[in-house]
Design a protein around this motif. Structure first.
Motif, PDB file in Angstrom:
ATOM      1  N   LEU A 187       0.848  -1.184   0.000  1.00  0.00           N
ATOM      2  CA  LEU A 187       0.000   0.000   0.000  1.00  0.00           C
ATOM      3  C   LEU A 187       0.884   1.235   0.000  1.00  0.00           C
ATOM      4  CD1 LEU A 187      -3.020   0.999   0.408  1.00  0.00           C
ATOM      5  CD2 LEU A 187      -2.396   1.205   2.829  1.00  0.00           C
ATOM      6  N   TYR A 188       0.472   2.249  -0.746  1.00  0.00           N
ATOM      7  CA  TYR A 188       1.236   3.483  -0.822  1.00  0.00           C
ATOM      8  C   TYR A 188       0.361   4.672  -0.437  1.00  0.00           C
ATOM      9  CZ  TYR A 188       4.341   0.605  -3.676  1.00  0.00           C
ATOM     10  OH  TYR A 188       5.165  -0.398  -4.138  1.00  0.00           O
ATOM     11  N   LEU A 189       1.009   5.707   0.072  1.00  0.00           N
ATOM     12  CA  LEU A 189       0.359   6.989   0.280  1.00  0.00           C
ATOM     13  C   LEU A 189       1.312   8.049  -0.234  1.00  0.00           C
ATOM     14  CD1 LEU A 189      -2.198   8.352   1.511  1.00  0.00           C
ATOM     15  CD2 LEU A 189      -0.789   8.803   3.540  1.00  0.00           C
ATOM     16  N   ARG A 190       0.950   8.673  -1.312  1.00  0.00           N
ATOM     17  CA  ARG A 190       1.759   9.741  -1.870  1.00  0.00           C
ATOM     18  C   ARG A 190       1.266  11.048  -1.255  1.00  0.00           C
ATOM     19  NH1 ARG A 190       6.655  10.987  -4.059  1.00  0.00           N
ATOM     20  NH2 ARG A 190       6.502  12.974  -5.148  1.00  0.00           N
ATOM     21  N   MET A 191       2.126  11.710  -0.511  1.00  0.00           N
ATOM     22  CA  MET A 191       1.735  12.922   0.196  1.00  0.00           C
ATOM     23  C   MET A 191       2.338  14.124  -0.505  1.00  0.00           C
ATOM     24  SD  MET A 191       1.970  11.639   4.147  1.00  0.00           S
ATOM     25  CE  MET A 191       3.739  11.443   4.121  1.00  0.00           C
ATOM     26  N   ASN A 192       1.498  14.953  -1.079  1.00  0.00           N
ATOM     27  CA  ASN A 192       1.919  16.155  -1.796  1.00  0.00           C
ATOM     28  C   ASN A 192       1.489  17.408  -1.048  1.00  0.00           C
ATOM     29  OD1 ASN A 192       2.883  14.621  -4.133  1.00  0.00           O
ATOM     30  ND2 ASN A 192       0.721  14.266  -4.596  1.00  0.00           N
ATOM     31  N   SER A 193       2.135  18.504  -1.366  1.00  0.00           N
ATOM     32  CA  SER A 193       1.806  19.797  -0.747  1.00  0.00           C
ATOM     33  C   SER A 193       1.719  19.655   0.770  1.00  0.00           C
ATOM     34  CB  SER A 193       0.489  20.329  -1.312  1.00  0.00           C
ATOM     35  OG  SER A 193       0.568  20.484  -2.709  1.00  0.00           O
ATOM     36  N   LEU A 194       2.725  19.065   1.350  1.00  0.00           N
ATOM     37  CA  LEU A 194       2.731  18.815   2.788  1.00  0.00           C
ATOM     38  C   LEU A 194       2.652  20.108   3.579  1.00  0.00           C
ATOM     39  CD1 LEU A 194       5.367  15.976   2.897  1.00  0.00           C
ATOM     40  CD2 LEU A 194       3.033  15.795   3.775  1.00  0.00           C
ATOM     41  N   GLN A 195       1.939  20.039   4.689  1.00  0.00           N
ATOM     42  CA  GLN A 195       1.779  21.170   5.588  1.00  0.00           C
ATOM     43  C   GLN A 195       2.191  20.745   6.998  1.00  0.00           C
ATOM     44  OE1 GLN A 195       1.017  24.197   4.405  1.00  0.00           O
ATOM     45  NE2 GLN A 195       0.962  23.218   2.392  1.00  0.00           N
ATOM     46  N   PRO A 196       2.579  21.694   7.842  1.00  0.00           N
ATOM     47  CA  PRO A 196       2.964  21.331   9.214  1.00  0.00           C
ATOM     48  C   PRO A 196       1.884  20.530   9.945  1.00  0.00           C
ATOM     49  CG  PRO A 196       3.642  23.562   8.748  1.00  0.00           C
ATOM     50  CD  PRO A 196       2.832  23.118   7.566  1.00  0.00           C
ATOM     51  N   GLU A 197       0.623  20.783   9.646  1.00  0.00           N
ATOM     52  CA  GLU A 197      -0.460  20.053  10.303  1.00  0.00           C
ATOM     53  C   GLU A 197      -0.554  18.602   9.843  1.00  0.00           C
ATOM     54  OE1 GLU A 197      -0.688  22.995   8.810  1.00  0.00           O
ATOM     55  OE2 GLU A 197      -2.451  23.114   7.489  1.00  0.00           O
ATOM     56  N   ASP A 198       0.238  18.217   8.855  1.00  0.00           N
ATOM     57  CA  ASP A 198       0.303  16.807   8.442  1.00  0.00           C
ATOM     58  C   ASP A 198       1.264  16.005   9.310  1.00  0.00           C
ATOM     59  OD1 ASP A 198       0.172  17.953   5.057  1.00  0.00           O
ATOM     60  OD2 ASP A 198      -1.479  17.112   6.238  1.00  0.00           O
ATOM     61  N   THR A 199       1.946  16.668  10.199  1.00  0.00           N
ATOM     62  CA  THR A 199       2.888  16.002  11.098  1.00  0.00           C
ATOM     63  C   THR A 199       2.177  15.005  11.997  1.00  0.00           C
ATOM     64  OG1 THR A 199       4.439  17.854  11.132  1.00  0.00           O
ATOM     65  CG2 THR A 199       4.478  16.377  13.026  1.00  0.00           C
ATOM     66  N   GLY A 200       2.782  13.844  12.153  1.00  0.00           N
ATOM     67  CA  GLY A 200       2.221  12.832  13.030  1.00  0.00           C
ATOM     68  C   GLY A 200       2.808  11.471  12.731  1.00  0.00           C
ATOM     69  N   VAL A 201       2.351  10.494  13.478  1.00  0.00           N
ATOM     70  CA  VAL A 201       2.728   9.108  13.208  1.00  0.00           C
ATOM     71  C   VAL A 201       1.676   8.532  12.268  1.00  0.00           C
ATOM     72  CG1 VAL A 201       3.171   6.831  14.167  1.00  0.00           C
ATOM     73  CG2 VAL A 201       3.831   8.885  15.449  1.00  0.00           C
ATOM     74  N   TYR A 202       2.123   7.975  11.180  1.00  0.00           N
ATOM     75  CA  TYR A 202       1.224   7.418  10.175  1.00  0.00           C
ATOM     76  C   TYR A 202       1.215   5.896  10.297  1.00  0.00           C
ATOM     77  CZ  TYR A 202       0.487  11.882   7.905  1.00  0.00           C
ATOM     78  OH  TYR A 202       0.104  13.170   7.629  1.00  0.00           O
ATOM     79  N   TYR A 203       0.008   5.357  10.361  1.00  0.00           N
ATOM     80  CA  TYR A 203      -0.187   3.926  10.526  1.00  0.00           C
ATOM     81  C   TYR A 203      -0.880   3.320   9.309  1.00  0.00           C
ATOM     82  CZ  TYR A 203       0.618   4.884  15.495  1.00  0.00           C
ATOM     83  OH  TYR A 203       1.153   5.287  16.698  1.00  0.00           O
ATOM     84  N   CYS A 204      -0.416   2.162   8.938  1.00  0.00           N
ATOM     85  CA  CYS A 204      -1.075   1.374   7.912  1.00  0.00           C
ATOM     86  C   CYS A 204      -2.021   0.393   8.604  1.00  0.00           C
ATOM     87  CB  CYS A 204      -0.003   0.615   7.132  1.00  0.00           C
ATOM     88  SG  CYS A 204      -0.616  -0.597   5.963  1.00  0.00           S
ATOM     89  N   ALA A 205      -3.167   0.161   7.998  1.00  0.00           N
ATOM     90  CA  ALA A 205      -4.136  -0.781   8.549  1.00  0.00           C
ATOM     91  C   ALA A 205      -4.728  -1.607   7.422  1.00  0.00           C
ATOM     92  CB  ALA A 205      -5.234  -0.040   9.301  1.00  0.00           C
ATOM     93  N   ALA A 206      -5.197  -2.812   7.744  1.00  0.00           N
ATOM     94  CA  ALA A 206      -5.707  -3.697   6.698  1.00  0.00           C
ATOM     95  C   ALA A 206      -6.674  -4.720   7.263  1.00  0.00           C
ATOM     96  CB  ALA A 206      -4.538  -4.407   6.019  1.00  0.00           C
ATOM     97  N   ASP A 207      -7.425  -5.322   6.369  1.00  0.00           N
ATOM     98  CA  ASP A 207      -8.338  -6.384   6.777  1.00  0.00           C
ATOM     99  C   ASP A 207      -8.594  -7.321   5.602  1.00  0.00           C
ATOM    100  OD1 ASP A 207     -10.728  -6.030   9.393  1.00  0.00           O
ATOM    101  OD2 ASP A 207     -10.107  -7.867   8.384  1.00  0.00           O
ATOM    102  N   PHE A 208      -9.069  -8.517   5.925  1.00  0.00           N
ATOM    103  CA  PHE A 208      -9.391  -9.498   4.916  1.00  0.00           C
ATOM    104  C   PHE A 208     -10.832  -9.378   4.435  1.00  0.00           C
ATOM    105  CE2 PHE A 208      -5.450 -11.538   4.840  1.00  0.00           C
ATOM    106  CZ  PHE A 208      -4.980 -11.724   6.135  1.00  0.00           C
ATOM    107  N   THR A 209     -11.511  -8.347   4.865  1.00  0.00           N
ATOM    108  CA  THR A 209     -12.871  -8.092   4.431  1.00  0.00           C
ATOM    109  C   THR A 209     -12.908  -6.805   3.607  1.00  0.00           C
ATOM    110  OG1 THR A 209     -13.424  -6.741   6.354  1.00  0.00           O
ATOM    111  CG2 THR A 209     -13.706  -9.124   6.575  1.00  0.00           C
ATOM    112  N   ARG A 210     -14.047  -6.572   2.965  1.00  0.00           N
ATOM    113  CA  ARG A 210     -14.251  -5.269   2.332  1.00  0.00           C
ATOM    114  C   ARG A 210     -14.274  -4.206   3.437  1.00  0.00           C
ATOM    115  NH1 ARG A 210     -16.596  -5.478  -2.885  1.00  0.00           N
ATOM    116  NH2 ARG A 210     -16.362  -3.214  -2.796  1.00  0.00           N
TER     117      ARG A 210
END
Length: 121
Positions: free
Chosen positions: A75-98
């Motif tokens: 999984l990818y997350l392309r982050m453009n036009s970053l702002q200071p308020e985008d600061t944080g810990v980013y977590y990936c999450a997933a499931d075997f369901t829809r």
């Protein structure tokens, strides 16, 4: 043992770009990204369903496209036009369901990565 491993975090200047990756050891039907800023609750950022449908928080819509390369189980997350308020810990999450709606108006998942720090100044 299901694993999700995030990478690609770090520091960036406002206006810059960064790409996060989440490598999975299994094929998941739905995946997504969350973030948690200091002193704040974790919030959903982007989600992608088994059919490729994508959903975004208003704060990142148009800036953070999410994609799922199924062949690589990544999984990818392309982050453009970053702002200071985008600061944080980013977590990936997933499931075997829809995608499943959870409390708080976002989607919920059974499996989580350990997170990667993103700092924008």
């Amino acid at each position: 043992h299901v694993q999700l491993v995030e990478s690609g975090g770090g520091s960036a200047q406002a206006g810059g770009s960064m790409r996060l990756s989440c490598a999975a050891v299994a094929h998941f039907d739905s995946m997504g990204w969350f973030r948690q800023a200091p002193g704040m609750e974790r919030e959903g950022v982007a989600a992608i369903d088994a059919d490729g449908s994508t959903y975004y928080a208003d704060s990142v819509k148009g800036r953070f496209p999410v994609s799922h390369e199924k062949v690589k189980n990544t999984l990818y997350l392309r982050m453009n036009s970053l702002q200071p308020e985008d600061t944080g810990v980013y977590y990936c999450a997933a499931d075997f369901t829809r995608l499943r709606c959870g409390q708080g108006g976002w989607y919920e998942y059974s499996y989580w990565g350990q997170g990667t720090q993103v700092t924008v100044s």
